[in-house]
Design an enzyme around this catalytic site. Structure first.
Site, PDB file in Angstrom:
ATOM      1  N   ARG A 114      45.450  21.338-107.259  1.00 35.89           N
ATOM      2  CA  ARG A 114      45.782  22.793-107.575  1.00 35.89           C
ATOM      3  C   ARG A 114      45.323  23.871-106.503  1.00 35.89           C
ATOM      4  NH1 ARG A 114      48.627  24.560-111.396  1.00 35.89           N
ATOM      5  NH2 ARG A 114      48.489  26.959-112.195  1.00 35.89           N
ATOM      6  N   LEU A 173      34.447  12.454-108.934  1.00 33.47           N
ATOM      7  CA  LEU A 173      34.135  11.022-109.599  1.00 33.47           C
ATOM      8  C   LEU A 173      33.396  10.249-108.623  1.00 33.47           C
ATOM      9  CD1 LEU A 173      37.353  10.269-111.604  1.00 33.47           C
ATOM     10  CD2 LEU A 173      35.091  11.369-112.535  1.00 33.47           C
ATOM     11  N   SER A 195      34.907  21.638-101.071  1.00 29.89           N
ATOM     12  CA  SER A 195      35.516  21.919-102.418  1.00 29.89           C
ATOM     13  C   SER A 195      34.780  21.603-103.628  1.00 29.89           C
ATOM     14  CB  SER A 195      36.957  21.575-102.551  1.00 29.89           C
ATOM     15  OG  SER A 195      36.877  20.088-102.662  1.00 29.89           O
ATOM     16  N   HIS A 196      33.865  20.634-103.397  1.00 29.21           N
ATOM     17  CA  HIS A 196      32.847  20.095-104.382  1.00 29.21           C
ATOM     18  C   HIS A 196      31.277  20.003-104.265  1.00 29.21           C
ATOM     19  CE1 HIS A 196      36.673  18.246-105.764  1.00 29.21           C
ATOM     20  NE2 HIS A 196      35.956  18.144-106.937  1.00 29.21           N
ATOM     21  N   PRO A 204      39.358   4.496 -97.171  1.00 27.98           N
ATOM     22  CA  PRO A 204      39.260   5.631 -97.671  1.00 27.98           C
ATOM     23  C   PRO A 204      37.679   6.231 -97.622  1.00 27.98           C
ATOM     24  CG  PRO A 204      39.675   4.151 -99.507  1.00 27.98           C
ATOM     25  CD  PRO A 204      39.797   3.593 -98.201  1.00 27.98           C
ATOM     26  N   ALA A 248      43.436  12.367-106.813  1.00 28.44           N
ATOM     27  CA  ALA A 248      44.149  13.012-107.740  1.00 28.44           C
ATOM     28  C   ALA A 248      45.566  12.381-108.145  1.00 28.44           C
ATOM     29  CB  ALA A 248      44.426  14.705-107.698  1.00 28.44           C
ATOM     30  N   ASP A 266      45.249  23.753-103.463  1.00 22.42           N
ATOM     31  CA  ASP A 266      46.194  23.768-102.333  1.00 22.42           C
ATOM     32  C   ASP A 266      47.255  24.716-102.398  1.00 22.42           C
ATOM     33  OD1 ASP A 266      44.748  22.057-100.313  1.00 22.42           O
ATOM     34  OD2 ASP A 266      45.222  20.357-101.594  1.00 22.42           O
TER      35      ASP A 266
END
Lengths: 335, 335
Positions: free
Chosen positions: A183, A121, A44-45, A303, A177, A185
């Protein structure tokens, strides 16, 4: 899926951006950001975002050539006016001053104003942890998310990211987020005609819904109830009015239905462990490692581990996978 | 319930603390903090905490007379060594330098080291918003909370607090634990022999439990799943090793079963809107008000409103309510 070398994909991205009139500094900064996402297998990025870069530029919502202007705002604040262009070049231009200020003052902030934001980010956070610094970053987006107890969108998906440098290891990094879910998803569930889980969204009347169509007409919810909602409000404030930039509601009004990338500011706070700790820095960073061990030692995950694993795989082969249809869409941008 | 004037309760608190050997600066700083909680009708952070102050001191876990030492650590960092005493006096001693640094540098941090923490962070946050500053504060506590995906306690209840100054209004303030719930809530359920809701805790084997007895032997959970867990880790790091102070696990080991207040550090980050915004400060603070209106205008509540209402009630009457048994317990501390 198509397999393509990162080198070739880099050249393609540069070619597309040049073709659409982006200046060479923007071509380089944008491509570096896209490739960082792609190398970490963040679909997605990654290079997928090229489509949005071009369409936002075509819609007149992103300036492809503006040179960012850096202001020495205060002893511990650097401000960068991105002048309506995408954020990576502004970040790049402000970075040296941000690092200098953090290393001199102990803590420093960078405010990026008037930028079009499209990237994750963590790409920025990791440029700070790589210099041994602790970093926090956040920004508003478009008003899609209702406050806890409310029914109408006020907040953006408002990401919050954090990084901690680890000697001889990948940094500790999270980037999430403050909305319950991305969004995209919800859009994915609509496309697949699947119901969404409870807790993601409410309909236009403010009632809980599992219908993705009603959810997109209504509002998304924050993660973590009133606490997530409070965090989302904090991000609106410190990366909005505090730095003289738009809230998510203002960004959405400015977009005026163009469906372009959010246009707003970003706040990055950086702290230098060496200025907090002096001679005892190394000894205290070791104590952070004990914390990480106590998490991983019980089978819980830190993470970003999936990303770091993907990054090593990409580095070993030099090859990434891109959906064939996406690759064709990108090549079509050269026509 | 007993009704007592805040003035009389203040005198009683001072008398108790003096009787137990607290120095006059500590008597004043501690009483001011207790009365702030009491005036806001925060039963859990009001005069009830006197019992813990005295027992922690009696257990040798809190120094009643140490004078905090303030260090000018870096241009934008002030460090205060509380020397094993309760935190309010350390905060008070470091505050002038923190405010000066924030107003000069634009952003500044205060690290409080080696303090015994018992109060709510909003008491400190509001001393900064009162000066027109934006503030973020956090601290570790005792290791009671498991990381997401884990089964054993690593994190404390790790509160995060934020404040935003509002012209002609109460500030925007939140102050929440990153644990799903306060530890005291689980203890209350145990005392009342009530099951706890799912999502609060796991048993010693790492399985979800609704039995408060098993929960207290096991671990609490964070709010908001892996996102809340990530925030709790951030707080361990930036208010622990970054400032050279204990993590929640280290604080718990230091306690060694005494069940005293957590002993650790605290980090406060302060930003000055006037340094970020210059001449345009007032105009941008007005835009924050628009955000608040868009939240309240749809019937959602801003955090801390119940407290501010209580504060006005207390100010009007000068009277607070204290459970009669608690008042008797406090008076018994004079024997």
């Amino acid at each position: 899926m198509s397999q393509i070398s990162l080198k070739e994909l880099t050249a393609l991205s540069q070619q597309v951006l040049r073709h659409h009139g982006f200046s060479e500094p923007h071509v380089e900064a944008l491509t570096a950001t896209l490739m960082a996402g792609q190398a970490d297998q963040c679909a997605s990025h990654g290079v997928y975002r090229l489509l949005g870069l071009v369409s936002s530029k075509q819609a007149g919502k992103a300036d492809p050539i503006s040179e960012p202007e850096v202001f020495d705002q205060a002893p511990a604040i650097v401000r960068v006016d991105a002048k309506g262009a995408f954020s990576p070049l502004a970040f790049r231009r402000g970075l040296p001053s941000l690092v200098d200020k953090a290393k001199h003052c102990g803590i420093a902030a960078m405010a990026i104003n008037h930028c079009v934001h499209f990237s994750a980010l963590w790409v920025e956070i990791e440029q700070l942890t790589a210099q041994g610094l602790v970093a926090i970053a956040c920004n508003p987006s478009h008003a899609w998310v209702a406050p806890s107890g409310g029914s109408r969108p006020v907040f953006g998906t408002n990401p919050l990211a954090f990084g901690w440098p680890r000697p001889n290891s990948d940094p500790f990094v999270f980037d999430f987020a403050t909305s319950a879910i991305a969004r995209g998803d919800i859009e994915l569930h609509r496309r697949n005609e699947q119901p969404i889980p409870e807790g993601w969204a409410i309909d236009a009347q403010g009632h809980p819904t599992t219908d993705p169509v009603e959810a997109l007409k209504g509002a998304m919810l924050t993660f973590g109830g009133h606490k997530g909602s409070a965090l989302a409000a904090m991000i609106e404030l410190i990366a909005g009015p505090l730095i003289g930039d738009m809230t998510s509601a203002e960004s959405m009004a400015w977009d005026d239905g163009a469906n372009a990338s959010p246009y707003h500011g970003e706040l990055i706070i950086v702290m230098d462990p060496a200025r907090f700790l002096g001679d005892t820095t190394a000894e205290h960073l070791v104590r952070a490692e004990t914390l990480f061990e106590s998490i991983q030692g019980q089978g819980a995950r830190l993470p970003s581990q999936r990303r770091f694993k993907a990054r090593r795989e990409t580095a070993a082969t030099g090859i990434v996978e891109v959906p064939t249809a996406l690759l064709n869409d990108i090549k079509a941008l050269l026509n």
